[in-house]
Motif scaffolding. Sequence first.
Motif, PDB file in Angstrom:
ATOM      1  N   ILE A  87       0.871  -1.177   0.000  1.00  0.00           N
ATOM      2  CA  ILE A  87       0.000   0.000   0.000  1.00  0.00           C
ATOM      3  C   ILE A  87       0.908   1.228   0.000  1.00  0.00           C
ATOM      4  O   ILE A  87       1.630   1.471   0.970  1.00  0.00           O
ATOM      5  CB  ILE A  87      -0.945   0.029   1.226  1.00  0.00           C
ATOM      6  CG1 ILE A  87      -1.804  -1.249   1.262  1.00  0.00           C
ATOM      7  CG2 ILE A  87      -1.839   1.278   1.185  1.00  0.00           C
ATOM      8  CD1 ILE A  87      -2.750  -1.351   2.455  1.00  0.00           C
ATOM      9  N   GLU A  88       0.889   1.955  -1.096  1.00  0.00           N
ATOM     10  CA  GLU A  88       1.738   3.142  -1.213  1.00  0.00           C
ATOM     11  C   GLU A  88       0.974   4.339  -0.648  1.00  0.00           C
ATOM     12  O   GLU A  88      -0.143   4.631  -1.090  1.00  0.00           O
ATOM     13  CB  GLU A  88       2.123   3.323  -2.698  1.00  0.00           C
ATOM     14  CG  GLU A  88       2.876   4.589  -3.015  1.00  0.00           C
ATOM     15  CD  GLU A  88       1.932   5.763  -3.164  1.00  0.00           C
ATOM     16  OE1 GLU A  88       2.229   6.806  -2.559  1.00  0.00           O
ATOM     17  OE2 GLU A  88       0.893   5.624  -3.836  1.00  0.00           O
ATOM     18  N   GLU A  94       2.664  12.746  -8.372  1.00  0.00           N
ATOM     19  CA  GLU A  94       2.678  11.607  -9.291  1.00  0.00           C
ATOM     20  C   GLU A  94       4.102  11.115  -9.571  1.00  0.00           C
ATOM     21  O   GLU A  94       4.345   9.908  -9.622  1.00  0.00           O
ATOM     22  CB  GLU A  94       1.960  11.987 -10.595  1.00  0.00           C
ATOM     23  CG  GLU A  94       1.706  10.776 -11.464  1.00  0.00           C
ATOM     24  CD  GLU A  94       0.551  10.965 -12.430  1.00  0.00           C
ATOM     25  OE1 GLU A  94      -0.229  11.930 -12.281  1.00  0.00           O
ATOM     26  OE2 GLU A  94       0.440  10.137 -13.344  1.00  0.00           O
ATOM     27  N   THR A  95       5.053  12.043  -9.712  1.00  0.00           N
ATOM     28  CA  THR A  95       6.435  11.630 -10.010  1.00  0.00           C
ATOM     29  C   THR A  95       7.014  10.811  -8.847  1.00  0.00           C
ATOM     30  O   THR A  95       7.758   9.855  -9.064  1.00  0.00           O
ATOM     31  CB  THR A  95       7.329  12.862 -10.256  1.00  0.00           C
ATOM     32  OG1 THR A  95       7.094  13.793  -9.205  1.00  0.00           O
ATOM     33  CG2 THR A  95       7.044  13.516 -11.589  1.00  0.00           C
ATOM     34  N   VAL A  96       6.650  11.189  -7.613  1.00  0.00           N
ATOM     35  CA  VAL A  96       7.135  10.462  -6.432  1.00  0.00           C
ATOM     36  C   VAL A  96       6.581   9.035  -6.458  1.00  0.00           C
ATOM     37  O   VAL A  96       7.316   8.051  -6.286  1.00  0.00           O
ATOM     38  CB  VAL A  96       6.694  11.182  -5.124  1.00  0.00           C
ATOM     39  CG1 VAL A  96       6.956  10.319  -3.899  1.00  0.00           C
ATOM     40  CG2 VAL A  96       7.392  12.523  -4.997  1.00  0.00           C
ATOM     41  N   SER A 122      -4.788   9.344 -11.063  1.00  0.00           N
ATOM     42  CA  SER A 122      -5.420   8.251 -11.809  1.00  0.00           C
ATOM     43  C   SER A 122      -4.741   6.905 -11.516  1.00  0.00           C
ATOM     44  O   SER A 122      -3.527   6.749 -11.699  1.00  0.00           O
ATOM     45  CB  SER A 122      -5.335   8.551 -13.314  1.00  0.00           C
ATOM     46  OG  SER A 122      -5.538   7.370 -14.045  1.00  0.00           O
ATOM     47  N   ILE A 123      -5.565   5.953 -11.059  1.00  0.00           N
ATOM     48  CA  ILE A 123      -5.073   4.602 -10.760  1.00  0.00           C
ATOM     49  C   ILE A 123      -4.641   3.920 -12.063  1.00  0.00           C
ATOM     50  O   ILE A 123      -3.604   3.249 -12.120  1.00  0.00           O
ATOM     51  CB  ILE A 123      -6.202   3.786 -10.070  1.00  0.00           C
ATOM     52  CG1 ILE A 123      -6.580   4.420  -8.717  1.00  0.00           C
ATOM     53  CG2 ILE A 123      -5.809   2.321  -9.897  1.00  0.00           C
ATOM     54  CD1 ILE A 123      -5.475   4.540  -7.706  1.00  0.00           C
ATOM     55  N   THR A 124      -5.415   4.127 -13.113  1.00  0.00           N
ATOM     56  CA  THR A 124      -5.105   3.505 -14.404  1.00  0.00           C
ATOM     57  C   THR A 124      -3.743   3.971 -14.916  1.00  0.00           C
ATOM     58  O   THR A 124      -2.946   3.182 -15.432  1.00  0.00           O
ATOM     59  CB  THR A 124      -6.213   3.861 -15.420  1.00  0.00           C
ATOM     60  OG1 THR A 124      -7.465   3.423 -14.870  1.00  0.00           O
ATOM     61  CG2 THR A 124      -5.980   3.217 -16.765  1.00  0.00           C
ATOM     62  N   ARG A 125      -3.458   5.270 -14.742  1.00  0.00           N
ATOM     63  CA  ARG A 125      -2.188   5.815 -15.226  1.00  0.00           C
ATOM     64  C   ARG A 125      -1.022   5.286 -14.381  1.00  0.00           C
ATOM     65  O   ARG A 125       0.014   4.889 -14.926  1.00  0.00           O
ATOM     66  CB  ARG A 125      -2.252   7.340 -15.176  1.00  0.00           C
ATOM     67  CG  ARG A 125      -1.280   8.021 -16.108  1.00  0.00           C
ATOM     68  CD  ARG A 125      -1.657   9.458 -16.388  1.00  0.00           C
ATOM     69  NE  ARG A 125      -1.671  10.257 -15.172  1.00  0.00           N
ATOM     70  CZ  ARG A 125      -2.674  11.052 -14.805  1.00  0.00           C
ATOM     71  NH1 ARG A 125      -3.744  11.158 -15.553  1.00  0.00           N
ATOM     72  NH2 ARG A 125      -2.607  11.740 -13.679  1.00  0.00           N
TER      73      ARG A 125
END
Length: 291
Positions: A87-88, A94-96, A122-125
């Motif tokens: 679990i992040e 986003e970059t992190v 976005s989870i998909t991304r």
Amino acid sequence: MEVKSVGVVGAGQMGNGIAHVLALAGYDVLLTDVSQSALDAAVSLISKNTERQVSREKITAEERDAAMARIKTTLALADLGKTDLVIEAATERETVKQAIFEDLLPHLQPHTILTSNTSSISITRLASRTDRPEKFMGFHFMNPVPVMQLVELIRGIATDEPTYKACLEVVERLGKTAASAEDFPGFIVNRILMPMINEAVYTLYEGVGSVRSIDQSMRLGANHPMGPLELADFIGLDTCLAIMNVLHDGLADTKYRPCPLLTKYVEAGWLGRKTQRGFYDYRGDEPVPTR
Ligand code: NAD
């Protein structure tokens, strides 16, 4: 697949709460952060919070000791490769998050499920940048984690059913309730909650009500346990603004335009409780409205 061990990335406000509830539910927890002081602070906070649960007779001293013994910490992200579920819960950038998943991939077991506690990305991304988009999900806890009942489970476009079921089992073993959400900006809770908070700020901005009258109206008139401006201060005004920007950009609808007064508070560094000042000033004994 049965999850026995969980890796938690990020030992901040959310990560320590997530480690706390997982350990109490019997999972072996491996907590990592880039900072040793964040890891030390998280373990001492979990120890304090579980101690309070013992004194309120919510758990026994034995349960507390067993939970604390299940939590291990490491500065090496690669160590989480041996867990069944990651679990992040690192910083909302986003970059992190991408860098964390990229660094972790070579160390993972084939069956390991990857999840993110992101409030808005976005989870998909995120999933598309990994080697296992079908084993990738959003696992969105609410703050404070030990208190709040809900977990949003967000399927990316490629998430498979066994992954969803395995995560659902974890939520149930935590004694929490899952709401299944599709992967669109803000998911369910923030899609509904943040525009309400933003509208409360517009109501203040346009002079329809004062800080006190707006919060009182929603507490007594809509039976909300907290007024929307108090709640915004609790969440953090920077977080509220970031989520409104995600809704505005992602849904391209002017109804999600962040209120200029919210932007102004953030520009001033008045971010709510964490900086002692937001819609209320918390520096004295009692919170005092700032408008
Ligand atoms: P936080 O700032 O309290 O903690 C983030 C932690 O991540 C810090 O300890 C930081 O050192 C660590 N970190 C940063 N880069 C890292 C890396 N590369 N590897 C490991 N650790 C790293 O933030 P938070 O409020 O706990 O939020 C964490 C996540 O949870 C975010 O995605 C946020 O959107 C989400 N979330 C927050 C809330 C909330 O109310 N605060 C609610 C739900 C979800």
